[in-house]
Write a protein that holds these residues in place. Structure first.
Motif, short mmCIF file in Angstrom:
data_model
loop_
_atom_site.label_atom_id
_atom_site.label_comp_id
_atom_site.label_asym_id
_atom_site.label_seq_id
_atom_site.Cartn_x
_atom_site.Cartn_y
_atom_site.Cartn_z
N ILE A 152 0.81 -1.25 0.08
CA ILE A 152 -0.01 -0.14 0.00
C ILE A 152 0.86 1.32 0.01
O ILE A 152 0.30 2.44 -0.10
N SER A 153 2.15 1.19 -0.03
CA SER A 153 2.88 2.23 -0.27
C SER A 153 4.27 2.00 -1.03
O SER A 153 5.35 1.56 -0.74
N ILE A 154 3.89 1.89 -2.35
CA ILE A 154 4.90 1.35 -3.47
C ILE A 154 5.83 2.70 -3.78
O ILE A 154 5.22 3.97 -4.13
N PRO A 155 6.96 2.35 -3.71
CA PRO A 155 7.98 3.61 -3.94
C PRO A 155 8.14 4.03 -5.27
O PRO A 155 7.89 3.35 -6.17
N THR A 156 8.77 5.09 -5.34
CA THR A 156 9.37 5.63 -6.62
C THR A 156 10.70 4.83 -6.78
O THR A 156 11.10 4.25 -5.84
N MET A 157 11.20 5.07 -8.08
CA MET A 157 12.49 4.19 -8.14
C MET A 157 13.51 4.92 -7.28
O MET A 157 14.50 4.32 -6.59
N SER A 162 17.16 3.98 -2.75
CA SER A 162 17.72 4.81 -1.34
C SER A 162 17.74 3.77 -0.23
O SER A 162 18.22 4.42 0.98
N ARG A 163 17.04 2.85 -0.18
CA ARG A 163 16.63 1.88 0.98
C ARG A 163 17.10 0.54 1.07
O ARG A 163 16.45 -0.21 0.38
N PRO A 164 18.23 0.53 1.73
CA PRO A 164 18.72 -1.05 1.62
C PRO A 164 17.67 -2.10 1.87
O PRO A 164 16.74 -2.05 2.66
N ILE A 165 17.87 -3.39 1.20
CA ILE A 165 16.74 -4.31 1.48
C ILE A 165 17.25 -5.05 2.79
O ILE A 165 18.39 -5.32 3.09
N LEU A 166 16.46 -5.13 3.75
CA LEU A 166 16.76 -5.46 5.04
C LEU A 166 18.07 -4.99 5.90
O LEU A 166 18.74 -5.52 6.47
N ARG A 167 18.03 -3.73 5.57
CA ARG A 167 19.15 -2.77 5.81
C ARG A 167 20.56 -3.10 5.29
O ARG A 167 21.36 -2.51 6.13
N LYS A 168 20.74 -4.01 4.71
CA LYS A 168 22.09 -4.24 4.49
C LYS A 168 22.61 -4.80 2.95
O LYS A 168 23.52 -4.94 2.52
N TYR A 169 21.41 -5.07 2.12
CA TYR A 169 21.65 -5.62 0.69
C TYR A 169 21.04 -4.42 -0.28
O TYR A 169 20.07 -3.74 0.09
#
Length: 351
Positions: A152-157, A162-169
């Motif tokens: 319900i909160s799809i991001p822009t590219m 800018s947001r690491p997957i699981l804070r590290k990938y």
């Protein structure tokens, strides 16, 4: 009588003077009319002087901004193999760019690097549209993988990258994938775009084509195999752009597992230049192999992470396995058979 004669003379004098006055007035009017008609037309008003150079108001309208120059298409390197040529030498297709730390379908840079380092050369990638209609590598928009991102909160590219997957990938866009393919010319990619709706399919593939054009890397589609999920989707995609390689994946449409159904799908593939069929591993029957060979179709199954099950399927006529974690070394037999000569294996399987 004398009185009448007197008035008669006076009357004649009045008439004469009136006539002379009328004639004079007519002459004056005629002269005035002639003067008006022959008067020269007034000169046109001179235009205002132009602004001097350097004034704040430009003398003429500014030229429109120049269109950004489109980069020239890069040439395909000599000797670079096609997707099907690379796939023909591979028995494994890494699912979702590979497992990382026991987590599957991350579609991240670290997964690619780990699997490539272990000899994998064929990568299946999951593709999604962002809020601004750009294509990125993501299996789904589940919450918890990236801060503030969910179904319900799809991001822009920009937000996605800018947001690491699981804070590290490291997340990847389709443009990043193209740059990886350019850097690693011995890999091929199989797409999983998830959707069959014509509108979504059109947005996805036009965005992918645009990315390649803007990077000058359109030739990389020769190392990409496009998954289609039903005949209509194939028609839509091929109408947007004719790709050189397709594979028909059955998980969305369904499959009865009968030989007649398999033959029908093999015929469709042969008639439309589709080189392979993908299905769940539980749907495969060795009896499908003759029809696959007859129509020149290779068959792939997903998703298998057990080495013995993978070897059994390969021995039974399957051409390749989609896997989260298996590497080429896992298909070489038992640990004892795969161990290098001179390095004995203990009972626990450790060297």
């Amino acid at each position: 009588m004398a009185q009448y004669k007197k008035y008669g003379k006076s009357t004649n004098l009045v008439y004469t003077l009136s006539t002379l006055l009328a004639v004079s007035l007519l002459c004056v009017l005629g002269l005035l009319t002639l003067l008006v008609q022959t008067r020269p037309a007034p000169a046109e008003e001179a235009p205002p002087p132009q602004e001097a150079a350097g004034d704040s108001v430009p003398v003429s309208a500014p030229a429109p901004p120049a269109e950004p120059e489109q980069p020239a298409e890069k040439e395909k390197p000599a000797g670079e193999r096609t997707a099907w040529e690379i796939l023909a030498d591979a028995r494994l297709i890494t699912h979702g760019m590979g497992e990382v730390d026991g987590i599957t379908t991350l579609n991240c840079l670290e997964g690619f690097q780990a699997q490539y380092g272990q000899g994998v050369r064929v990568f299946e990638v999951d593709l999604r549209l962002t809020a601004d209609q750009q294509v990125v590598l993501r299996h789904d928009w589940r919450a918890g993988w990236q801060s503030g991102i969910s179904e319900i909160s799809i991001p822009t590219m920009k937000e996605f990258l800018s947001r690491p997957i699981l804070r590290k990938y490291t997340p990847l866009s389709f443009r990043d994938l193209l740059l990886l393919m350019e850097e690693y010319p011995d890999i091929c990619v199989i797409t999983d775009t998830k959707f069959t709706d014509a509108e979504v399919v059109t947005l996805q593939f036009r965005s992918m084509l645009r990315d390649a054009e803007e990077l000058g890397l359109s030739y990389l589609f020769d190392r990409m195999i496009i998954q289609v999920y039903d005949p209509l989707m194939f028609k839509v995609v091929d109408g947007i752009h004719h790709f050189s390689s397709y594979i028909y994946t059955l998980y969305s449409e369904g499959f009865s597992t009968t030989e007649s159904d398999f033959r029908e799908k093999a015929v469709f593939c042969a008639e439309n230049g589709i080189g392979g069929i993908t299905m769940w591993d539980r749907w495969w029957r060795e009896s499908f192999a003759p029809a696959a060979e007859e129509y020149g179709i290779t068959v792939y199954v997903h998703t298998v992470n057990d080495p013995e099950a993978a070897r059994s399927l390969l021995d039974g006529g399957v051409s390749g396995i989609y896997t989260d974690s298996l590497t080429p070394a896992d298909l070489e037999g038992t640990p004892e058979e795969a161990a290098p000569e001179g390095d004995p294996v203990s009972e626990e399987g450790e060297p």
